[in-house]
Design a protein around this motif. Sequence first.
Motif, PDB file in Angstrom:
ATOM      1  N   TRP A   1       0.985  -1.181  -0.276  1.00  0.00           N
ATOM      2  CA  TRP A   1       0.023   0.026  -0.110  1.00  0.00           C
ATOM      3  C   TRP A   1       1.063   1.258  -0.036  1.00  0.00           C
ATOM      4  O   TRP A   1       0.348   2.238  -0.675  1.00  0.00           O
ATOM      5  N   PHE A   2       1.957   1.267   0.716  1.00  0.00           N
ATOM      6  CA  PHE A   2       3.077   2.409   0.519  1.00  0.00           C
ATOM      7  C   PHE A   2       3.946   2.101  -0.399  1.00  0.00           C
ATOM      8  O   PHE A   2       4.289   3.271  -1.222  1.00  0.00           O
ATOM      9  N   GLY A   3       4.524   0.936  -0.346  1.00  0.00           N
ATOM     10  CA  GLY A   3       5.805   1.034  -1.153  1.00  0.00           C
ATOM     11  C   GLY A   3       5.447   1.073  -2.784  1.00  0.00           C
ATOM     12  O   GLY A   3       6.198   1.397  -3.286  1.00  0.00           O
ATOM     13  N   PHE A   4       4.194   0.566  -3.141  1.00  0.00           N
ATOM     14  CA  PHE A   4       3.947   0.647  -4.696  1.00  0.00           C
ATOM     15  C   PHE A   4       3.957   2.082  -4.896  1.00  0.00           C
ATOM     16  O   PHE A   4       4.469   2.481  -5.883  1.00  0.00           O
TER      17      PHE A   4
ATOM     18  N   CYS B   1       3.887  10.694   3.135  1.00  0.00           N
ATOM     19  CA  CYS B   1       4.861   9.567   3.527  1.00  0.00           C
ATOM     20  C   CYS B   1       5.564   9.473   2.235  1.00  0.00           C
ATOM     21  O   CYS B   1       6.926   9.381   2.368  1.00  0.00           O
ATOM     22  N   VAL B   2       5.153   9.233   0.905  1.00  0.00           N
ATOM     23  CA  VAL B   2       5.763   9.256  -0.333  1.00  0.00           C
ATOM     24  C   VAL B   2       6.981  10.350  -0.419  1.00  0.00           C
ATOM     25  O   VAL B   2       7.927  10.145  -0.815  1.00  0.00           O
ATOM     26  N   ASN B   3       6.375  11.456  -0.202  1.00  0.00           N
ATOM     27  CA  ASN B   3       7.041  12.694  -0.569  1.00  0.00           C
ATOM     28  C   ASN B   3       8.164  12.797   0.568  1.00  0.00           C
ATOM     29  O   ASN B   3       9.444  13.311   0.304  1.00  0.00           O
TER      30      ASN B   3
ATOM     31  N   LEU C   1      12.401  12.660  -0.106  1.00  0.00           N
ATOM     32  CA  LEU C   1      13.094  13.651   0.225  1.00  0.00           C
ATOM     33  C   LEU C   1      14.451  13.066   1.220  1.00  0.00           C
ATOM     34  O   LEU C   1      15.403  13.467   1.068  1.00  0.00           O
ATOM     35  N   ILE C   2      13.898  12.263   1.912  1.00  0.00           N
ATOM     36  CA  ILE C   2      15.213  11.645   2.964  1.00  0.00           C
ATOM     37  C   ILE C   2      16.164  10.994   1.928  1.00  0.00           C
ATOM     38  O   ILE C   2      17.345  11.022   2.183  1.00  0.00           O
ATOM     39  N   LEU C   3      15.654  10.206   0.966  1.00  0.00           N
ATOM     40  CA  LEU C   3      16.365   9.498  -0.025  1.00  0.00           C
ATOM     41  C   LEU C   3      17.427  10.607  -0.732  1.00  0.00           C
ATOM     42  O   LEU C   3      18.595  10.187  -1.000  1.00  0.00           O
ATOM     43  N   SER C   4      17.108  11.670  -0.817  1.00  0.00           N
ATOM     44  CA  SER C   4      18.198  12.666  -1.680  1.00  0.00           C
ATOM     45  C   SER C   4      18.843  13.498  -0.669  1.00  0.00           C
ATOM     46  O   SER C   4      19.803  14.325  -0.935  1.00  0.00           O
ATOM     47  N   GLY C   5      18.439  13.491   0.600  1.00  0.00           N
ATOM     48  CA  GLY C   5      18.935  14.335   1.698  1.00  0.00           C
ATOM     49  C   GLY C   5      20.185  13.837   2.177  1.00  0.00           C
ATOM     50  O   GLY C   5      20.373  12.624   2.482  1.00  0.00           O
TER      51      GLY C   5
ATOM     52  N   LEU D   1       6.551  11.084  11.315  1.00  0.00           N
ATOM     53  CA  LEU D   1       5.952  11.790  10.169  1.00  0.00           C
ATOM     54  C   LEU D   1       4.347  11.651  11.000  1.00  0.00           C
ATOM     55  O   LEU D   1       3.752  10.481  11.071  1.00  0.00           O
ATOM     56  N   ALA D   2       3.885  12.764  11.198  1.00  0.00           N
ATOM     57  CA  ALA D   2       2.562  13.235  11.773  1.00  0.00           C
ATOM     58  C   ALA D   2       2.009  14.473  11.293  1.00  0.00           C
ATOM     59  O   ALA D   2       2.592  15.467  11.364  1.00  0.00           O
ATOM     60  N   ALA D   3       0.723  14.423  10.716  1.00  0.00           N
ATOM     61  CA  ALA D   3       0.143  15.810  10.485  1.00  0.00           C
ATOM     62  C   ALA D   3       0.341  16.773  11.491  1.00  0.00           C
ATOM     63  O   ALA D   3       0.175  16.395  12.699  1.00  0.00           O
TER      64      ALA D   3
END
Length: 268
Positions: A11-14, A188-190, A194-198, A207-209
């Motif tokens: 659900w998240f990974g795809f 979550c995706v964004n 971002l962490i991958l590129s940071g 991660l919480a609104a």
Amino acid sequence: MNIISIIGCGWFGFPLASHLVRQGFHVKASKRKVEDLIPLQQQGIEAIQLDLANVSAQVSRTGLFDSDAIVINIPPGLRRGGSDYLLYLTRLKQLIGTRQYQKVIFISTTGVYPSLDHTVTEADATAFNDASATLLEAESMFATMPNSCIVRFSGLIGPKRHPGRFFAGKVDVSGANVAVNLVHLDDCVNAVSLILSGRDTQSVYNLAAPIHPTRGEFYVIASQHLGLPPPEFNQQQQPSKTIDGQLICQDLGFEYRHPDPIKMLDAC
């Protein structure tokens, strides 16, 4: 960084894998069943079978783990009585072996925080019950890897996960005062992208609104949003923790696309 492996493409990974492909990355992703690989392939994802309940020697030769970065997204299944989570992660760690990555992201949950009447940050995790102890042990397996980052998701909502069904029609529900800690799939995706590129990231991010309505307010509105009967809350209060998800904003300039859980309902 050109090649990213995603272990667990559900659900998240795809959506994460599809997003990264659109950004120009070569994405390798795993699913447990062979028949589930086709939708991934249709999105330009290199799909590889990996069933950690029955690992074959061939897995290590597929190239799944040969990448610049890896995202580990294995659902714990603890609420459903899952007992093999740590075993599966141990097998995964063995398959990874001595490989080193520019970034290792392990997806965890905010279930590592006890329900106390205050705001909790990344430093407040504790093994307060069996489930939280399991989650923290899982995190520790990958936290020691170079360039690792643990990402703790709050309650996940989004497409096919509308929270209006959680309490709809129930009566005598306690905890109307409890703060709601949710995060939308888009964020979550964004955030993980971002962490991958940071380059300079912390070892753990929540991660919480940033807006936290009470359960008594939110779940009445959420059920009505689906046209379902709202829950009826009693007067019994419960401890109310609030998850602080602002560290990633301060460090990496991340902005929540869906900061308000009530407005999130239109994106579910």
